[in-house]
Design a protein around this motif. Structure first.
Motif, PDB file in Angstrom:
ATOM      1  N   THR A   1     -21.360   0.385  27.893  1.00 56.38           N
ATOM      2  CA  THR A   1     -22.186   0.592  29.091  1.00 56.38           C
ATOM      3  C   THR A   1     -23.096  -0.596  29.375  1.00 56.38           C
ATOM      4  O   THR A   1     -23.811  -1.067  28.485  1.00 56.38           O
ATOM      5  CB  THR A   1     -23.058   1.853  28.937  1.00 56.38           C
ATOM      6  N   LEU A   2     -23.056  -1.054  30.612  1.00 58.13           N
ATOM      7  CA  LEU A   2     -24.022  -2.033  31.115  1.00 58.13           C
ATOM      8  C   LEU A   2     -25.017  -1.297  31.994  1.00 58.13           C
ATOM      9  O   LEU A   2     -24.616  -0.521  32.867  1.00 58.13           O
ATOM     10  CB  LEU A   2     -23.323  -3.120  31.931  1.00 58.13           C
TER      11      LEU A   2
ATOM     12  N   LYS B   1     -36.983   9.341  26.328  1.00 56.46           N
ATOM     13  CA  LYS B   1     -36.048  10.270  26.969  1.00 56.46           C
ATOM     14  C   LYS B   1     -35.058   9.510  27.844  1.00 56.46           C
ATOM     15  O   LYS B   1     -33.886   9.906  27.961  1.00 56.46           O
ATOM     16  CB  LYS B   1     -36.809  11.304  27.793  1.00 56.46           C
ATOM     17  N   ALA B   2     -35.499   8.424  28.465  1.00 54.69           N
ATOM     18  CA  ALA B   2     -34.594   7.613  29.284  1.00 54.69           C
ATOM     19  C   ALA B   2     -33.481   7.018  28.429  1.00 54.69           C
ATOM     20  O   ALA B   2     -32.307   7.023  28.829  1.00 54.69           O
ATOM     21  CB  ALA B   2     -35.374   6.499  29.987  1.00 54.69           C
ATOM     22  N   MET B   3     -33.827   6.512  27.242  1.00 53.69           N
ATOM     23  CA  MET B   3     -32.815   5.939  26.354  1.00 53.69           C
ATOM     24  C   MET B   3     -31.862   7.030  25.850  1.00 53.69           C
ATOM     25  O   MET B   3     -30.650   6.808  25.741  1.00 53.69           O
ATOM     26  CB  MET B   3     -33.486   5.230  25.175  1.00 53.69           C
ATOM     27  N   GLN B   4     -32.393   8.205  25.550  1.00 48.85           N
ATOM     28  CA  GLN B   4     -31.544   9.323  25.132  1.00 48.85           C
ATOM     29  C   GLN B   4     -30.581   9.718  26.251  1.00 48.85           C
ATOM     30  O   GLN B   4     -29.398   9.987  26.009  1.00 48.85           O
ATOM     31  CB  GLN B   4     -32.407  10.527  24.748  1.00 48.85           C
ATOM     32  N   LEU B   5     -31.104   9.724  27.471  1.00 44.14           N
ATOM     33  CA  LEU B   5     -30.297  10.116  28.620  1.00 44.14           C
ATOM     34  C   LEU B   5     -29.182   9.104  28.877  1.00 44.14           C
ATOM     35  O   LEU B   5     -28.041   9.476  29.178  1.00 44.14           O
ATOM     36  CB  LEU B   5     -31.196  10.245  29.851  1.00 44.14           C
ATOM     37  N   LEU B   6     -29.491   7.829  28.759  1.00 44.67           N
ATOM     38  CA  LEU B   6     -28.470   6.788  28.926  1.00 44.67           C
ATOM     39  C   LEU B   6     -27.365   6.948  27.894  1.00 44.67           C
ATOM     40  O   LEU B   6     -26.174   6.843  28.202  1.00 44.67           O
ATOM     41  CB  LEU B   6     -29.109   5.395  28.793  1.00 44.67           C
ATOM     42  N   SER B   7     -27.756   7.214  26.653  1.00 44.74           N
ATOM     43  CA  SER B   7     -26.773   7.396  25.586  1.00 44.74           C
ATOM     44  C   SER B   7     -25.922   8.636  25.824  1.00 44.74           C
ATOM     45  O   SER B   7     -24.696   8.604  25.635  1.00 44.74           O
ATOM     46  CB  SER B   7     -27.498   7.506  24.233  1.00 44.74           C
TER      47      SER B   7
ATOM     48  N   GLY C   1     -21.969   8.585  26.734  1.00 40.64           N
ATOM     49  CA  GLY C   1     -21.227   9.052  25.578  1.00 40.64           C
ATOM     50  C   GLY C   1     -20.433  10.295  25.870  1.00 40.64           C
ATOM     51  O   GLY C   1     -19.296  10.234  26.353  1.00 40.64           O
ATOM     52  N   GLU C   2     -21.047  11.454  25.621  1.00 45.00           N
ATOM     53  CA  GLU C   2     -20.312  12.719  25.775  1.00 45.00           C
ATOM     54  C   GLU C   2     -20.169  13.164  27.232  1.00 45.00           C
ATOM     55  O   GLU C   2     -19.109  13.620  27.650  1.00 45.00           O
ATOM     56  CB  GLU C   2     -21.032  13.815  24.986  1.00 45.00           C
TER      57      GLU C   2
END
Length: 613
Positions: A266-267, A313-319, A323-324
C-alpha cells in the motif's frame, strides 16, 4: 519531477536553525573584520555587527529549542502559542541589544553580554531537560543526538560567560548541524532503500501526527496493490517495488502528492484538497503501467478528523483496510466511513481474544462425525477449532478469527494447540475402540511451508502413541504454495511417515480440478456451497455437474466426501451418485469431546436412519 511541498515541522525547524546559523557565522565574520580596524573606523558598523551577532545567536538557540520541542511533543509540531511564548526571552534580549547604547553604553557591555549568554544557557538547559523528561517519545538515537547538542550549547554559553572574548558558538553550530543531520534529519532515513520516490512508514507517522495536531480537515488516500495468491519471491518483490515506484512518481509529478509506504502492498498519500481526491481516484482507476502491472489497484480514502481523529487509530485503519478488509470488497474504490471503523474495532476485539487464547491455550476442539456409506458407520470425524468470546458464552466463527490469526502470525501456534488436543483426546478416549479409522485435521498454509512441520507433528503423535495413518490432513487454497520447494519436501516426508491428505473445500476458490491433479490426495471434500448449488431443485441441470465431477474424481482413484448434508433427500441423491462419505448437520453438528463420545456410543441408531430410508 516536481518536488513535493509536504515537509515535516521538525525538518522546517531544522532548516530554520541551519539558515540562522549560516547568517550568524556571516555576521561573526563581519564582526571580526570591522574589529580588526583601528579605533574610530566604522564605529556604527562595529556596534551593529555585535548587536546583530547577539540577536542571531539567541535566534539560533531559540530555533534549536523549537526543533527539540517538535521532536518530543506528542503532536510532533509547534503551535503558534508555544512559538510566541518561548520567543519572549529572546525578544527581551533583542530589545535590550537595540537599546544597549542608552541602557548599557554599548553592545560590548559585560552586563548585556551576561544577560544574553544566560538567556541562551537557559534555552539550552530547558531543552535538555525536556529531552530527558520525555525521552520515551523518541528513539534512543534521536534522544542521544539532541541531548548531546544541548550539552554542547550549555558548554558554549558557559565558556562565553567566563571568557567574554572567546567566541565558540560557530563550533557549537557546526557540531549541532553535523550531529542532527547524520543521526536524525538525514533525508535517506525517511525513504525506502529500494524505492527512492517513496517515503517510509516512519515519515508517514510523523506527517500524520502533524496533520492531526493542526486540527484541520485532510484526506488520507491509499493505493492498494492486490494479488491474493502471489508467492512472494525475490523477483515478485522486485516487480512490486518497481510498479509502486512508478505510481509514486506519477502521483508526485501530476498531482504533487508524496507517497508513503504504509504497508508492503500500500502507498498512502496526504492532501488537504478535496478536489485532488476526486481527480487522483479517477487517475488510479484508469492507471496503465504499460503492461508491467500484475496487480489490481484499489483506491481508498479516509477523511480526517471526520472519520478518524487520532494517529494510532488512523494507522490501525490503514492496516486493516489494506489487509483484511480490501479482500472483502468488490468495488474499485473504498470510502472509509464509520461502519468500516466499527468493523475494525470488532476485528481488533477478536485479535485480543485470539492472543489471550493462545497465551492461555484455551481453544476448544469440536468433532463432526463423517459417515462411511460403504461401512454404514461413522468411521471418521473432522476436528474443528472453536474460540469462545471473553464473556464465555458465544463462540467466534473460525471464518472471523482464523484470517486474523494468520495476519498476526499466530495460526501456527493455534494449529499446534489443536493438534496437541486432538492427539491427547484420541489417546485418552481410545477412539480406535469405537471403530474410528481416521481423524481429519486442518493443515494451514503456514504449516505446509514450514520446514520443521513434519518433525513437530510426528513428535506429538509419538508422544501419544498414535500411528501416522490415523491422521488425515485437510489442505485448502494450495495454488499459491504448490510450487514452493519446502511445501513439496514437507508433503513428501509426511507421506513417507504415513500421513495422508485431503483436498478441502473442493468446488470453491482455488480447490479445483487443476489443483486436484497436482497433489496426491486420497480424499476430495466437496464444499457445502458447491453441493447445495448442484442439488438446487430449481436448477436440475446442475445435477449433471455433480455427477460428472464425482465420476471424474473416482476414475482418478480418489474418494469423495460431501459436506453440508442437511436432509435425508440430499443424502439419498449424493449416495445414488457415488458419494462415499457424508458430513453435515443431518447426522450431527460439530460437538465437544464429551458429546462426541456420547454420539459414538449411540451411532448405531443414527446410521439406521439412513439405512431404513
Amino acid at each position: 519531477m516536481r518536488k513535493s511541498i509536504q515537509q515535516l515541522s521538525t525538518t522546517r525547524m531544522f532548516c530554520l536553525f541551519f539558515v540562522l546559523s549560516m547568517l550568524n557565522i556571516l555576521i561573526e565574520m563581519l564582526e571580526y573584520w570591522v574589529f580588526g580596524y583601528p579605533a574610530g573606523f566604522f564605529p556604527w558598523l562595529k556596534e551593529f555587527s555585535r548587536g546583530l551577532y547577539l540577536i542571531l545567536l539567541l535566534s539560533v538557540i531559540y530555533a534549536l529549542s523549537l526543533y527539540t520541542f517538535s521532536r518530543f511533543t506528542k503532536e510532533r509540531g509547534v503551535s503558534r502559542r508555544h512559538a510566541v511564548l518561548s520567543a519572549i526571552p529572546a525578544i527581551v534580549c533583542a530589545v535590550l541589544v537595540a537599546l544597549s547604547k542608552f541602557v548599557f553604553g554599548g553592545t560590548s557591555s559585560d552586563i548585556l553580554l551576561n544577560i544574553c549568554y544566560i538567556i541562551g544557557l537557559l534555552y539550552a538547559v530547558s531543552s535538555a531537560v525536556l529531552a530527558i523528561v520525555y525521552n520515551g517519545r523518541a528513539d534512543r538515537e534521536v534522544f542521544g543526538a539532541i541531548l548531546v547538542t544541548h550539552l554542547i550549547w550549555c558548554a558554549t554559553f558557559i565558556i562565553q560567560l567566563c571568557r567574554k572574548g572567546t567566541q565558540v558558538s560557530s563550533l557549537a553550530m557546526a557540531a549541532t548541524a553535523l550531529i542532527v543531520y547524520v543521526s536524525v534529519e538525514n533525508p535517506k532515513d525517511y525513504y525506502e532503500t529500494n524505492m527512492p520516490a517513496i517515503r517510509n512508514k516512519d515519515a508517514l507517522i510523523a506527517m500524520l501526527a502533524e496533520s492531526f495536531a493542526a486540527n484541520k480537515p485532510f484526506h488520507i488516500m491509499s493505493v492498494i496493490f492486490i494479488e491474493k495468491n502471489i508467492l512472494f519471491t525475490d523477483s515478485a518483490k522486485k516487480a512490486l517495488e518497481d510498479v509502486q515506484n512508478k505510481v509514486a512518481e506519477f502521483a508526485c509529478s501530476d498531482y504533487q502528492l508524496h507517497a508513503y509506504l504504509s504497508s508492503w502492498n500500500t502507498l498512502s498519500f496526504i492532501t488537504k484538497k478535496a478536489d485532488v481526491v476526486e481527480r487522483f481516484m479517477s487517475a488510479i482507476n484508469s492507471y496503465n503501467s504499460g503492461g508491467a502491472l500484475n496487480y489490481k489497484l484499489k483506491f481508498s480514502v479516509i477523511e480526517a478528523p471526520a472519520v478518524v481523529k487520532e494517529l494510532d487509530k488512523a494507522m490501525q485503519l490503514l492496516s486493516y483496510v489494506s489487509g483484511e478488509y480490501v479482500y472483502t470488497q468488490n468495488s474499485q474504490d473504498i470510502v472509509v466511513d464509520e461502519e468500516v471503523v466499527d468493523k475494525m474495532i470488532y476485528r481488533n476485539t477478536i485479535e485480543d481474544v485470539v492472543r489471550q487464547a493462545v497465551k492461555d491455550k484455551s481453544f476448544d476442539v469440536y468433532y463432526q462425525p463423517i459417515l462411511s456409506v460403504k461401512e454404514g458407520s461413522f468411521s471418521s470425524a473432522e476436528a474443528l477449532v472453536r474460540l469462545k468470546r471473553k464473556d464465555g458464552e458465544k463462540y467466534i466463527s473460525p471464518e472471523d478469527f482464523i484470517p486474523i490469526a494468520e495476519k498476526c502470525g499466530l495460526v501456527q501456534e493455534i494449529d499446534d494447540l489443536v493438534f496437541e488436543k486432538v492427539c491427547s483426546f484420541i489417546s485418552r478416549e481410545n477412539l480406535m475402540s469405537y471403530g474410528l479409522k481416521t481423524i481429519e485435521v486442518n493443515l494451514s498454509g503456514n504449516d505446509a511451508v514450514d520446514a520443521h512441520t513434519h518433525e513437530r507433528l510426528f513428535r506429538k503423535m509419538e508422544k501419544y502413541h498414535i500411528p501416522p495413518n490415523y491422521i488425515n490432513f485437510e489442505i485448502t487454497d494450495t495454488s499459491h504454495i504448490t510450487k514452493d520447494e519446502t511445501f513439496k519436501e514437507n508433503i513428501r516426508k509426511m507421506r513417507e511417515q504415513g500421513f495422508t491428505f485431503s483436498m478441502d473445500d473442493f468446488g470453491t476458490g482455488d480447490s479445483n480440478l487443476l489443483e486436484l491433479l497436482k497433489m496426491d490426495y486420497v480424499l476430495i471434500k466437496m464444499d457445502r456451497e458447491f453441493v447445495w448449488n448442484c442439488l438446487d431443485p430449481d436448477k436440475p441441470d446442475k445435477l449433471n455437474v455433480l455427477k460428472h465431477t464425482i465420476d471424474f474424481i473416482r476414475k482418478n482413484g480418489l474418494h469423495v466426501l460431501a459436506e453440508g448434508v442437511e436432509t435425508l433427500e440430499q443424502a439419498k441423491v449424493l449416495i445414488d451418485n457415488g458419494v462415499e462419505y457424508l458430513q453435515g448437520f443431518y447426522y450431527s453438528r460439530p460437538v465437544p469431546e464429551d458429546e462426541y463420545i456420547e454420539f459414538l456410543n449411540a451411532q448405531k441408531g443414527l446410521v439406521n436412519k439412513t439405512n431404513e430410508a
